[in-house]
Design a protein around this motif. Structure first.
Motif, PDB file in Angstrom:
ATOM      1  N   ILE A 136     -19.683  59.283  38.108  1.00 15.78           N
ATOM      2  CA  ILE A 136     -19.972  60.688  37.844  1.00 15.78           C
ATOM      3  C   ILE A 136     -21.427  60.865  37.418  1.00 15.78           C
ATOM      4  O   ILE A 136     -21.976  60.085  36.647  1.00 15.78           O
ATOM      5  CB  ILE A 136     -19.036  61.226  36.751  1.00 15.78           C
ATOM      6  N   ALA A 137     -22.050  61.914  37.934  1.00 13.31           N
ATOM      7  CA  ALA A 137     -23.405  62.286  37.544  1.00 13.31           C
ATOM      8  C   ALA A 137     -23.478  63.810  37.452  1.00 13.31           C
ATOM      9  O   ALA A 137     -22.505  64.512  37.762  1.00 13.31           O
ATOM     10  CB  ALA A 137     -24.421  61.746  38.544  1.00 13.31           C
ATOM     11  N   LYS A 138     -24.625  64.312  37.060  1.00 19.70           N
ATOM     12  CA  LYS A 138     -24.765  65.763  36.891  1.00 19.70           C
ATOM     13  C   LYS A 138     -24.825  66.492  38.225  1.00 19.70           C
ATOM     14  O   LYS A 138     -24.129  67.502  38.418  1.00 19.70           O
ATOM     15  CB  LYS A 138     -26.023  66.070  36.081  1.00 19.70           C
ATOM     16  N   ASP A 139     -25.616  65.997  39.151  1.00 21.99           N
ATOM     17  CA  ASP A 139     -25.836  66.706  40.406  1.00 21.99           C
ATOM     18  C   ASP A 139     -25.131  66.065  41.597  1.00 21.99           C
ATOM     19  O   ASP A 139     -24.641  66.767  42.480  1.00 21.99           O
ATOM     20  CB  ASP A 139     -27.339  66.798  40.702  1.00 21.99           C
ATOM     21  N   LYS A 140     -25.102  64.739  41.667  1.00 22.04           N
ATOM     22  CA  LYS A 140     -24.551  64.064  42.832  1.00 22.04           C
ATOM     23  C   LYS A 140     -23.736  62.862  42.392  1.00 22.04           C
ATOM     24  O   LYS A 140     -24.218  62.009  41.645  1.00 22.04           O
ATOM     25  CB  LYS A 140     -25.671  63.634  43.772  1.00 22.04           C
ATOM     26  N   HIS A 141     -22.489  62.783  42.870  1.00 21.41           N
ATOM     27  CA  HIS A 141     -21.592  61.686  42.547  1.00 21.41           C
ATOM     28  C   HIS A 141     -21.643  60.630  43.651  1.00 21.41           C
ATOM     29  O   HIS A 141     -22.044  60.916  44.793  1.00 21.41           O
ATOM     30  CB  HIS A 141     -20.148  62.187  42.399  1.00 21.41           C
ATOM     31  N   ALA A 142     -21.226  59.413  43.296  1.00 21.92           N
ATOM     32  CA  ALA A 142     -21.143  58.319  44.267  1.00 21.92           C
ATOM     33  C   ALA A 142     -19.722  57.782  44.278  1.00 21.92           C
ATOM     34  O   ALA A 142     -19.105  57.597  43.218  1.00 21.92           O
ATOM     35  CB  ALA A 142     -22.125  57.207  43.909  1.00 21.92           C
ATOM     36  N   ALA A 143     -19.173  57.526  45.480  1.00 20.29           N
ATOM     37  CA  ALA A 143     -17.789  57.069  45.623  1.00 20.29           C
ATOM     38  C   ALA A 143     -17.738  55.800  46.470  1.00 20.29           C
ATOM     39  O   ALA A 143     -18.505  55.636  47.422  1.00 20.29           O
ATOM     40  CB  ALA A 143     -16.935  58.165  46.264  1.00 20.29           C
ATOM     41  N   ARG A 144     -16.826  54.901  46.091  1.00 22.01           N
ATOM     42  CA  ARG A 144     -16.524  53.701  46.871  1.00 22.01           C
ATOM     43  C   ARG A 144     -15.016  53.608  47.047  1.00 22.01           C
ATOM     44  O   ARG A 144     -14.251  54.039  46.189  1.00 22.01           O
ATOM     45  CB  ARG A 144     -17.049  52.436  46.178  1.00 22.01           C
ATOM     46  N   MET A 145     -14.588  52.983  48.153  1.00 25.89           N
ATOM     47  CA  MET A 145     -13.176  52.952  48.491  1.00 25.89           C
ATOM     48  C   MET A 145     -12.719  51.515  48.714  1.00 25.89           C
ATOM     49  O   MET A 145     -13.418  50.715  49.352  1.00 25.89           O
ATOM     50  CB  MET A 145     -12.942  53.772  49.758  1.00 25.89           C
ATOM     51  N   THR A 146     -11.537  51.167  48.170  1.00 28.56           N
ATOM     52  CA  THR A 146     -10.927  49.852  48.378  1.00 28.56           C
ATOM     53  C   THR A 146      -9.444  50.025  48.633  1.00 28.56           C
ATOM     54  O   THR A 146      -8.879  51.106  48.395  1.00 28.56           O
ATOM     55  CB  THR A 146     -11.128  48.937  47.150  1.00 28.56           C
ATOM     56  N   ASN A 147      -8.813  48.942  49.094  1.00 31.67           N
ATOM     57  CA  ASN A 147      -7.357  48.969  49.177  1.00 31.67           C
ATOM     58  C   ASN A 147      -6.771  48.483  47.862  1.00 31.67           C
ATOM     59  O   ASN A 147      -7.501  48.230  46.893  1.00 31.67           O
ATOM     60  CB  ASN A 147      -6.859  48.137  50.360  1.00 31.67           C
ATOM     61  N   PHE A 148      -5.453  48.327  47.794  1.00 32.64           N
ATOM     62  CA  PHE A 148      -4.824  47.994  46.513  1.00 32.64           C
ATOM     63  C   PHE A 148      -5.168  46.583  46.039  1.00 32.64           C
ATOM     64  O   PHE A 148      -4.968  46.250  44.878  1.00 32.64           O
ATOM     65  CB  PHE A 148      -3.301  48.167  46.620  1.00 32.64           C
ATOM     66  N   ARG A 149      -5.707  45.731  46.939  1.00 35.12           N
ATOM     67  CA  ARG A 149      -6.111  44.389  46.552  1.00 35.12           C
ATOM     68  C   ARG A 149      -7.575  44.311  46.125  1.00 35.12           C
ATOM     69  O   ARG A 149      -8.037  43.258  45.692  1.00 35.12           O
ATOM     70  CB  ARG A 149      -5.872  43.424  47.707  1.00 35.12           C
ATOM     71  N   GLY A 150      -8.317  45.387  46.299  1.00 24.22           N
ATOM     72  CA  GLY A 150      -9.713  45.400  45.927  1.00 24.22           C
ATOM     73  C   GLY A 150     -10.663  45.156  47.080  1.00 24.22           C
ATOM     74  O   GLY A 150     -11.877  45.041  46.862  1.00 24.22           O
ATOM     75  N   ARG A 151     -10.164  45.084  48.311  1.00 23.15           N
ATOM     76  CA  ARG A 151     -11.019  44.885  49.470  1.00 23.15           C
ATOM     77  C   ARG A 151     -11.651  46.213  49.873  1.00 23.15           C
ATOM     78  O   ARG A 151     -10.968  47.225  50.049  1.00 23.15           O
ATOM     79  CB  ARG A 151     -10.200  44.332  50.632  1.00 23.15           C
ATOM     80  N   THR A 152     -12.980  46.215  50.057  1.00 25.84           N
ATOM     81  CA  THR A 152     -13.679  47.450  50.392  1.00 25.84           C
ATOM     82  C   THR A 152     -13.308  47.902  51.803  1.00 25.84           C
ATOM     83  O   THR A 152     -13.203  47.099  52.729  1.00 25.84           O
ATOM     84  CB  THR A 152     -15.197  47.259  50.293  1.00 25.84           C
ATOM     85  N   LEU A 153     -13.136  49.208  51.949  1.00 26.99           N
ATOM     86  CA  LEU A 153     -12.726  49.788  53.234  1.00 26.99           C
ATOM     87  C   LEU A 153     -13.859  50.507  53.948  1.00 26.99           C
ATOM     88  O   LEU A 153     -13.702  50.889  55.115  1.00 26.99           O
ATOM     89  CB  LEU A 153     -11.563  50.764  53.016  1.00 26.99           C
ATOM     90  N   THR A 154     -14.967  50.712  53.274  1.00 28.56           N
ATOM     91  CA  THR A 154     -16.125  51.371  53.886  1.00 28.56           C
ATOM     92  C   THR A 154     -17.355  50.501  53.690  1.00 28.56           C
ATOM     93  O   THR A 154     -17.488  49.828  52.666  1.00 28.56           O
ATOM     94  CB  THR A 154     -16.359  52.756  53.255  1.00 28.56           C
TER      95      THR A 154
END
Length: 425
Positions: free
Chosen positions: A27-45
């Motif tokens: 979370i930030a004031k102006d722009k947020h950053a997001a990352r995605m993983t599966n339930f095991r923690g492997r990144t999907l993007t």
């Protein structure tokens, strides 16, 4: 869920399946950053997704999430974020309104796990978002459930009152500084500067150099102009004479007199405004408490549970019937116990103090009042001290007793019933 952390984490892990997608958002004031993983923690993007803190940005986040879920054949999303500051509120509620589960991650956990993947102390928004997602996959989170509107309004008023009280204390300290700087002998006449006659004096006060020319009748006339009852009584004339004597031998700073008087007048205006604002908030709190049945249960404990304490407890802790055990309330206030052990070494037992500091303060002050006036708490406190327990340790033990009593009364819908035969906390 059970109140023990071990069982809570296990249950959260059991709820995650291969159909879940985990999204961590920094979370930030102006722009947020997001990352995605599966339930095991492997990144999907391959990289993070940045979006603005507005409705358009939220819609872009949802579109990005839906596309990734379709691509990887996933059906359920869990979005995790840190509850730091206030910029997360709007996003969390926006997601909840669209049926997406929102969970909160303790910032202390993200700091501990930030080197798990790369063994590097480097910090940036995309990395923080991925760390948050990793923490969620391990079950170290708290599901976010908005408070009932009544408790939410109460919390808003309690936090506003706390801010006003802190500002009022700061203003009072600045007035004391002014007195110490320009008229240090004033405290020999008025021990409490915020008394009725003292405030009336300060509102018409001049620097000691000018007060030396005043007479007793001048003080009495100014007190009358301030609306003081019986300004010319025996006590009033005595105080006036003492002020003149104190001013005649004052060592206070007499430079910049006009600026000094202007400063004092503004500080007194701020102090009077603060008093009126706090009184208005207190009146509003009493109105809000009338709609909460739990307030009557707290009031049944006696004078230690006045309207301000009731409002603070219910506003900060929320619905007490949502807790299954008093230990949950203690954890929320950071009053759970922790100790370090290794082999034969055993460290001291200390409070974690990881929780709501204002709620912790309210519970502590409430018990201080209860051990003075409440028969059962007073008996327990005396018994603890008779058994060699330190006073502060006894207070902490009684806070645990109070927490268990509050949760039990809320869950059973009962008022307090005296029981002097109960065991010591």
């Amino acid at each position: 869920m059970k109140f023990t952390r071990k069982h809570s984490v296990d249950q959260r892990l059991d709820q995650m399946t291969e159909k879940h997608v985990i999204v961590g958002i920094d979370i930030a004031k102006d722009k947020h950053a997001a990352r995605m993983t599966n339930f095991r923690g492997r990144t999907l993007t391959p990289r993070h997704y940045a979006f603005t803190n507005d409705a358009h940005g939220f819609e872009q986040l949802l579109q990005w999430l839906n596309q990734a879920m379709q691509k990887h054949c996933l059906s359920t999303a869990i979005v995790g974020m840190e509850p730091t500051g206030h910029y997360w509120f709007n996003l969390a509620h926006w997601l909840l309104e669209r049926g997406i589960k929102v969970v909160l991650v303790n910032p202390a956990l993200t700091r501990r796990h930030k080197e798990d993947r790369d063994n590097s102390p480097a910090k940036n928004d995309p990395k923080d978002a991925l760390v948050i997602a990793d923490v969620v996959t391990r079950g170290y989170y708290t599901e976010y459930t908005p408070q009932d509107e009544r408790f939410g309004r109460l919390k808003s008023a309690v936090l506003h009152r706390d801010m006003l009280v802190r500002n009022q204390t700061q203003t009072g300290n600045r007035i004391v500084r002014w007195i110490d700087l320009y008229f240090p002998e004033y405290s020999t006449v008025f021990k409490n500067w915020d008394g009725v006659r003292s405030l009336a004096t300060l509102k018409s006060l001049q620097l000691p150099k000018e007060l030396r020319r005043w007479s007793v009748d001048d003080f009495i006339r100014h007190w009358g102009e301030q609306g003081l009852q019986r300004p010319g009584g025996v006590s009033g004339r005595k105080r006036a004479a003492e002020l003149i004597q104190a001013a005649s031998g004052s060592i206070g700073d007499c430079r910049a007199p006009e600026e000094a008087i202007l400063t004092l007048s503004h500080l007194l205006e701020m102090y009077e405004l603060g008093k009126r604002q706090i009184e208005a908030v207190d009146q509003r709190l009493e109105e809000l408490l009338r709609d909460l049945p739990q307030a009557e249960q707290l009031a049944s404990l006696g004078s230690g549970m006045g309207p301000t304490v009731q409002a603070a407890l219910l506003g900060l802790a929320g619905d007490l019937s949502s807790y299954r055990h008093g230990n949950q309330l203690l954890n929320r206030a950071g009053l759970s116990l922790a100790t370090q052990r290794s082999g034969t070494y055993k460290g001291q037992v200390k409070l974690t103090k990881r929780g709501d500091s204002l709620l912790r303060k309210v519970l502590f002050l409430a018990v201080l009042c209860l051990v003075k006036d409440h028969p059962e708490f007073k008996t327990c406190h005396e018994r603890n001290q008779a058994q060699g327990m330190a006073r502060k340790k006894s207070i902490i033990c009684l806070i645990g007793k109070l927490a268990r009593m509050l949760v039990a009364m809320a869950n059973k819908g009962e008022r307090y019933r005296p029981n002097l035969e109960s065991n010591a906390a």
